[in-house]
Design an enzyme around this catalytic site. Sequence first.
Site, PDB file in Angstrom:
ATOM      1  N   VAL A 651       0.665  -1.287  -0.098  1.00  0.00           N
ATOM      2  CA  VAL A 651       0.020  -0.078   0.021  1.00  0.00           C
ATOM      3  C   VAL A 651       0.775   1.174  -0.016  1.00  0.00           C
ATOM      4  O   VAL A 651       0.219   2.386  -0.023  1.00  0.00           O
ATOM      5  CB  VAL A 651      -1.009   0.072   1.165  1.00  0.00           C
ATOM      6  CG1 VAL A 651      -2.033  -0.944   0.958  1.00  0.00           C
ATOM      7  CG2 VAL A 651      -0.172  -0.148   2.453  1.00  0.00           C
ATOM      8  N   GLY A 652       2.392   1.095   0.024  1.00  0.00           N
ATOM      9  CA  GLY A 652       3.052   2.238   0.137  1.00  0.00           C
ATOM     10  C   GLY A 652       4.341   1.891   0.143  1.00  0.00           C
ATOM     11  O   GLY A 652       4.844   0.803   0.696  1.00  0.00           O
ATOM     12  N   GLY A 655      11.239   6.067   2.325  1.00  0.00           N
ATOM     13  CA  GLY A 655      12.550   6.226   2.587  1.00  0.00           C
ATOM     14  C   GLY A 655      12.830   4.932   3.404  1.00  0.00           C
ATOM     15  O   GLY A 655      13.849   4.469   3.565  1.00  0.00           O
ATOM     16  N   GLY A 657      11.335   2.094   3.695  1.00  0.00           N
ATOM     17  CA  GLY A 657      10.911   0.591   3.405  1.00  0.00           C
ATOM     18  C   GLY A 657       9.607   0.351   2.869  1.00  0.00           C
ATOM     19  O   GLY A 657       9.008   1.603   2.189  1.00  0.00           O
ATOM     20  N   VAL A 659       5.430  -0.544   2.927  1.00  0.00           N
ATOM     21  CA  VAL A 659       4.255  -0.759   3.979  1.00  0.00           C
ATOM     22  C   VAL A 659       3.292  -1.907   3.123  1.00  0.00           C
ATOM     23  O   VAL A 659       3.048  -1.579   2.056  1.00  0.00           O
ATOM     24  CB  VAL A 659       3.553   0.477   4.294  1.00  0.00           C
ATOM     25  CG1 VAL A 659       2.276   0.175   5.354  1.00  0.00           C
ATOM     26  CG2 VAL A 659       4.446   1.191   4.895  1.00  0.00           C
ATOM     27  N   LYS A 673       5.097  -2.863   8.259  1.00  0.00           N
ATOM     28  CA  LYS A 673       6.367  -1.985   7.857  1.00  0.00           C
ATOM     29  C   LYS A 673       7.476  -2.756   7.737  1.00  0.00           C
ATOM     30  O   LYS A 673       8.046  -3.325   8.814  1.00  0.00           O
ATOM     31  CB  LYS A 673       6.431  -0.557   8.452  1.00  0.00           C
ATOM     32  CG  LYS A 673       7.497   0.148   7.961  1.00  0.00           C
ATOM     33  CD  LYS A 673       7.911   1.415   8.935  1.00  0.00           C
ATOM     34  CE  LYS A 673       7.127   2.394   9.187  1.00  0.00           C
ATOM     35  NZ  LYS A 673       7.278   3.529  10.037  1.00  0.00           N
ATOM     36  N   ASP A 777       9.291  15.015  14.098  1.00  0.00           N
ATOM     37  CA  ASP A 777       8.723  14.729  12.431  1.00  0.00           C
ATOM     38  C   ASP A 777       7.210  14.751  12.492  1.00  0.00           C
ATOM     39  O   ASP A 777       6.751  13.900  11.643  1.00  0.00           O
ATOM     40  CB  ASP A 777       9.325  13.376  11.812  1.00  0.00           C
ATOM     41  CG  ASP A 777       9.293  13.677  10.316  1.00  0.00           C
ATOM     42  OD1 ASP A 777       9.289  14.603   9.888  1.00  0.00           O
ATOM     43  OD2 ASP A 777       9.547  12.634   9.859  1.00  0.00           O
TER      44      ASP A 777
END
Length: 956
Positions: A651-652, A655, A657, A659, A673, A777
């Site tokens: 699904v994504g 940077g 790794g 998911v 993840k 972040d």
Amino acid sequence: MGLQYFLFLLMLVLSQFNLSSQATYGNQSQFFTLMKQSFSGKSLSRWDIQVPFCNYTGVGCNDHGDVVKLDVSNWSLTGNLPTNLCSYLPQLRILRLGQNNLHGEFPATIINCSLLEELNISGSVLTGTLPDFSPMASLRLLDLSYNSFTGLFPISVFNLTNLEVLSFIENERFTWWQLPEDLSRLTKLKSMILSTAIIHGKIPASIGNMTSLVDLELSGNYLVGQIPVEIGKLKNLQQLELYYNLLVGEIPFELGNLTQLIDLDLSVNLLNGKIPESLCRLPNLQVLQLYNNSLTGEIPSIIGNSTTLRLFSLYDNYLTGKVPLNLGASSDLIGLDLSENKLSGELPPEVCMGGNLVYFLVLQNQFFGQIPETYQNCKSLVRFRVNSNHLQGRIPEGLLGLPHVSIIDLSSNNLEGPISRTIGNAKNLSELFIQRNRISGVIPPEIAQADNLVKIDFSNNLISGPIPPEIGNLWKLNLLLLQGNRLNSSIPSSLSYMNSLNVLDLSNNQLTGPIPDSLCELLPNSINFSNNQLSGPVPPSLIKGGLVESFLGNPGLCVSNYLNSSETIFPACPQIHTRKRESCIWAIGISIVVVIFAAILFLKRWYSREKVVIDQDEMVSLSSFSHVQNFHKVSFDQREIIDALVEKNIVGRGGSGTVYRIQLSNGEAVAVKKLWSEKIKDSATEDQLILHRGLKTEVETLGSIRHKNIVKLYCYFSSSDLNLLVYEYMPNGNLWDALHRGRNILDWPTRHRIALGIAQGLAYLHHDLMPPIIHRDIKSTNILLSADYQAKVADFGIAKVLQARGGKDSTSTVIAGTYGYLAPEYAYSSRATVKCDVYSFGVVLMELITGKKPVEPEFGENKNIIYWVSCKVETKDGAMEILDNRLSGLFKDEMIQVLRVAIRCTCSSPALRPTMNEVVQSLIEADPCRFDSCQSSSKIKESSNATKIKNHLNYD
């Protein structure tokens, strides 16, 4: 003839007067009919048409039957006020419509009510521009607070020379305006309350001529310059509030001339210099708040003689010297906060002499000596924090047993002696921190009677003896830290009763004997038993849970021989021990079968050269996991996760790794993840390696957190090939995609709910954890959304736990974060603080409000959303242009209110940014559903001194 003519004229006049009276009565009656037609609300049922309107609730008439007062405030009415009000009620003197849900703009025809003396339409959600109030020369009271008017502030109100009360609190959509130089024309004005009304510029010196003023409130604006010394001429002034501005310079000693002053609040400004002694001599002063400035010097000793002082807050300054020892001896103190200064000397022994002290906060100073014995008599105390000082001696016998105290923090001092058995009397105690002292003796079993305890930290002391088995009765306990003591004897099995326990650390003691089988039930909590003298088998589920490191330094520990001892650092147990763990073996029997079955499948795939697709460009063979750590009870095994790491479930990518979304056999979904592994270090980029090194941080951080607005980490798998984090799955993805890529436009109530959720999650990290956590972040891609669009903060790969040695609320580190969200001071100083998170959150708020990304071409080269917003709000209608034009106009008022929060969060000066606790409160007050039937956040608005104590003494 003359007499007859006179009588005729008299009868004619009387008949015309009667006709006029009948017409007036008819007009007034018609008005109330219109009111019932225009408004909805149960309260109007009080108006029975069978009863004369002069007898209606909220209606007052004069002797001629003319309505002179209409008071429907707080009636929960919804609708529009009938136009031409004073055509129906020409004699109206008092009109109170406040705290209702009036629709639309300010009813401009009200200015025709030339006889009106009191107009109160506060808290009524009105919008639009305001008219010229000059025709309303009779006005004595004008209160339009808590609305959302736009355009220019109606300067005409300063021409109403009969005004006694002028209030425009919380009108945040006006174009920036300044106080007029000639405002002193209002010679009768007693209350001028213009808090949070977008005022900028200086306070005119002419304000000193308004000698009738009793209440002057200009807080929450953008006032600059120095406090005018002329304010000292206001002999009748009782309340002066200038907090949350940009005022500079020293506090004028002339304020000491305000002998009637009761409440003085100059907090959260840029004031410097010393506290004038003249202030501390004021005979009626009850509230003195100067916190969050840059004040220096000593606290004037004369304040100790005050007989009236109730709230005294000076935290976050640079004050030095001693505190007057007689402080509180003659006054009825409720709250004292001297935290985060450089104060020294002994603590004032008579501070709770009045018997009503609720908050005593002196943390992060240099106080020495003993805690006064008199403090054990402070029965009213709720919060007591003296941590991070140089205090010595014993803890007063009854201090830990105060009946109402919720938080006691004595940590990081030099205290000694035992923990008193009176702790059993602390029925309201929630958090008890005594770590980093020299406390000795045993943990009293009476501690179990303090059954509201949630957090206990006794670490790094000299406590000896056993852990009392009664402690297992603390079923609400979330954190128990006992490491670094001299505890001996065995670990009580009753610890397994504490189902809420999140963190248990018994390391670096002298504990002996076996680890109770019942502790298997404590999974998935953080456990550390290392560096003791424990012996016997380690419960297998604890090892399989990835907790091997938690048992190091116990030479007598072993593992049952049915486990592969080569997978652990422990030797196999002698045969005699193998039957002593049958209960725990049964508890994990199913898990063992699953592991064996998974191993068989693995071998089959290995020999057949079968590979599992990990992502599109990479083929990685499976190997057994060397490290598995569970943080929540899980109903899946490793094989089910590994088998689902296939291309169609991706699904994504980022940077750090890849998911995956994995649908489990039990019907639930999880997010996995996959992070960069040791095996590919040689080919990984530097950024990827930094993220890899941050893996441990993310695991340790997320695994220890339990909060509804923090994404839940189920478990962690690690091997030479794979590092996997298994999270709860958030079906609506991240906020960035929802705002900038989604097909469905999020409405404002949903965006507000998201904002509040993020704020609550950050407030938990900043204020509820010890030590606090800086995320570092915060951005919209790191905000995940549940099925009902509840927000959860994610991605703690670069989070940093604050270290005490790093200074106040800060830690030095390499620059991390994302361009567009980074606080300016972090970019040039590499020094992370909680205020950096506040800044980043402010950027996310602006995304929610505007629908724009943090950096867009339309902002200009090297310009971001903060620059764009700041330019827009300076123009007349610019603020309205900021709002996402894809949304309906229903909630523009609330959006502007949140915009103000965002602007404060992104102040260039960290000191001017609010705390996340303050942000949460502001967002609750900006709830768009507060007057609607939709689910509403709880909204509490208080203005009493008691509320000031609650809001300003905010060390939770």
